[in-house]
Structures are given as structure tokens and as C-alpha cells.
Write a protein that holds these residues in place. Sequence first.
Motif, PDB file in Angstrom:
ATOM      1  N   PHE A  37       0.871  -1.289  -0.278  1.00 24.11           N
ATOM      2  CA  PHE A  37       0.028  -0.008   0.118  1.00 24.11           C
ATOM      3  C   PHE A  37       0.876   0.991   0.134  1.00 24.11           C
ATOM      4  O   PHE A  37       2.049   1.182   0.111  1.00 24.11           O
ATOM      5  CB  PHE A  37      -0.866  -0.168   1.275  1.00 24.11           C
ATOM      6  CG  PHE A  37      -1.941  -1.073   1.469  1.00 24.11           C
ATOM      7  CD1 PHE A  37      -1.341  -2.111   1.478  1.00 24.11           C
ATOM      8  CD2 PHE A  37      -3.234  -0.928   1.064  1.00 24.11           C
ATOM      9  CE1 PHE A  37      -2.327  -3.419   1.654  1.00 24.11           C
ATOM     10  CE2 PHE A  37      -4.105  -1.981   1.028  1.00 24.11           C
ATOM     11  CZ  PHE A  37      -3.767  -3.109   1.327  1.00 24.11           C
ATOM     12  N   ARG A  45      -4.481   6.338   2.445  1.00 26.61           N
ATOM     13  CA  ARG A  45      -3.601   5.172   2.086  1.00 26.61           C
ATOM     14  C   ARG A  45      -4.319   4.358   0.973  1.00 26.61           C
ATOM     15  O   ARG A  45      -5.438   3.997   1.241  1.00 26.61           O
ATOM     16  CB  ARG A  45      -3.267   4.267   3.223  1.00 26.61           C
ATOM     17  CG  ARG A  45      -2.316   3.123   2.999  1.00 26.61           C
ATOM     18  CD  ARG A  45      -2.085   2.345   4.318  1.00 26.61           C
ATOM     19  NE  ARG A  45      -1.448   3.122   5.259  1.00 26.61           N
ATOM     20  CZ  ARG A  45      -1.108   2.696   6.432  1.00 26.61           C
ATOM     21  NH1 ARG A  45      -1.060   1.435   6.644  1.00 26.61           N
ATOM     22  NH2 ARG A  45      -0.370   3.664   7.267  1.00 26.61           N
ATOM     23  N   GLU A  46      -3.661   3.955  -0.003  1.00 28.22           N
ATOM     24  CA  GLU A  46      -4.350   3.280  -1.311  1.00 28.22           C
ATOM     25  C   GLU A  46      -3.574   1.744  -1.445  1.00 28.22           C
ATOM     26  O   GLU A  46      -2.304   1.776  -1.028  1.00 28.22           O
ATOM     27  CB  GLU A  46      -4.320   3.933  -2.186  1.00 28.22           C
ATOM     28  CG  GLU A  46      -2.919   4.518  -2.854  1.00 28.22           C
ATOM     29  CD  GLU A  46      -2.983   5.181  -4.159  1.00 28.22           C
ATOM     30  OE1 GLU A  46      -4.190   5.543  -4.740  1.00 28.22           O
ATOM     31  OE2 GLU A  46      -1.792   5.495  -4.746  1.00 28.22           O
ATOM     32  N   PHE A  47      -4.311   1.062  -1.793  1.00 27.20           N
ATOM     33  CA  PHE A  47      -3.968  -0.262  -2.220  1.00 27.20           C
ATOM     34  C   PHE A  47      -2.902  -0.212  -3.357  1.00 27.20           C
ATOM     35  O   PHE A  47      -3.355   0.858  -4.431  1.00 27.20           O
ATOM     36  CB  PHE A  47      -5.178  -1.410  -2.564  1.00 27.20           C
ATOM     37  CG  PHE A  47      -4.840  -2.463  -3.426  1.00 27.20           C
ATOM     38  CD1 PHE A  47      -4.844  -2.536  -4.618  1.00 27.20           C
ATOM     39  CD2 PHE A  47      -4.139  -3.533  -2.788  1.00 27.20           C
ATOM     40  CE1 PHE A  47      -4.623  -3.663  -5.359  1.00 27.20           C
ATOM     41  CE2 PHE A  47      -3.777  -4.710  -3.354  1.00 27.20           C
ATOM     42  CZ  PHE A  47      -4.076  -4.836  -4.814  1.00 27.20           C
TER      43      PHE A  47
END
Length: 120
Positions: A37, A45-47
Motif C-alpha cells: 500500500f 492510504r491506497e492499495f
Amino acid sequence: QVQLIESGGGLVQAGGSLRLSCAASGRTFTSHAMGWFRQAPGKVREFVAAINSSGRSTYYADSVKGRFTISRDNAKNTVYLQMNSLKPEDTAVYFCAARLGVVSGGYNYWGQGTQVTISS
């Protein structure tokens, strides 16, 4: 309990490459799906990518598909993120995460993060 330690971050120019590593402690690494991530300043927060416990299945965010490759070496308890054709918008703190079982769902264990900075 799984402890994760990321490494490999740094500063590179746009178009360059980096390989992140995440070393995991514990004997149950092969039972855990692993994910990467990232979190850019001022953003959530992003994948980025995930891999199942065997390494046979991988998943990517659309923004990195074709540029990033996730892999794992279960003999070394390590997961990798090969990042090619890097862009300034890839600048973020990158986190490694683990969860017991399948890839989908919440991740229970997180590393401390490693900074990746891409200059234009």
C-alpha cells in the motif's frame, strides 16, 4: 504475530526503477497473503498490489498495472515490489502488509513504511 520490515525506498528520477523488499518474521509467512500500500502526503492510504500465499495469484491497482510487479520468496520470508517506469505521482510512503488467509479483506500486520520519491 508477524513483523514486517520494508527496505529499498529512495529518490529516483522519473522513468527509473526501484525494488522494495519486505522481510517478514515468524514461521507462518506461507499462510499469509501479502500486500503493498502507499500513502502520499495529504492523501489516504491506497492499495498498490497483493499476492496470495502461494505466489500464484497477483492483483494490482489500475494506476500501477503494467509497471509494478509483486512477487514473494517463501523460502526467504520476503515479498518484493519491482517498480518500473516510475512517475512523480508514485511518490509516497510505501507500506508492506500481511493478512492470514486470502488476499481480500483487512490486513492485520503492517510495516513501518519506506519513502519513495520520484523527481520530475
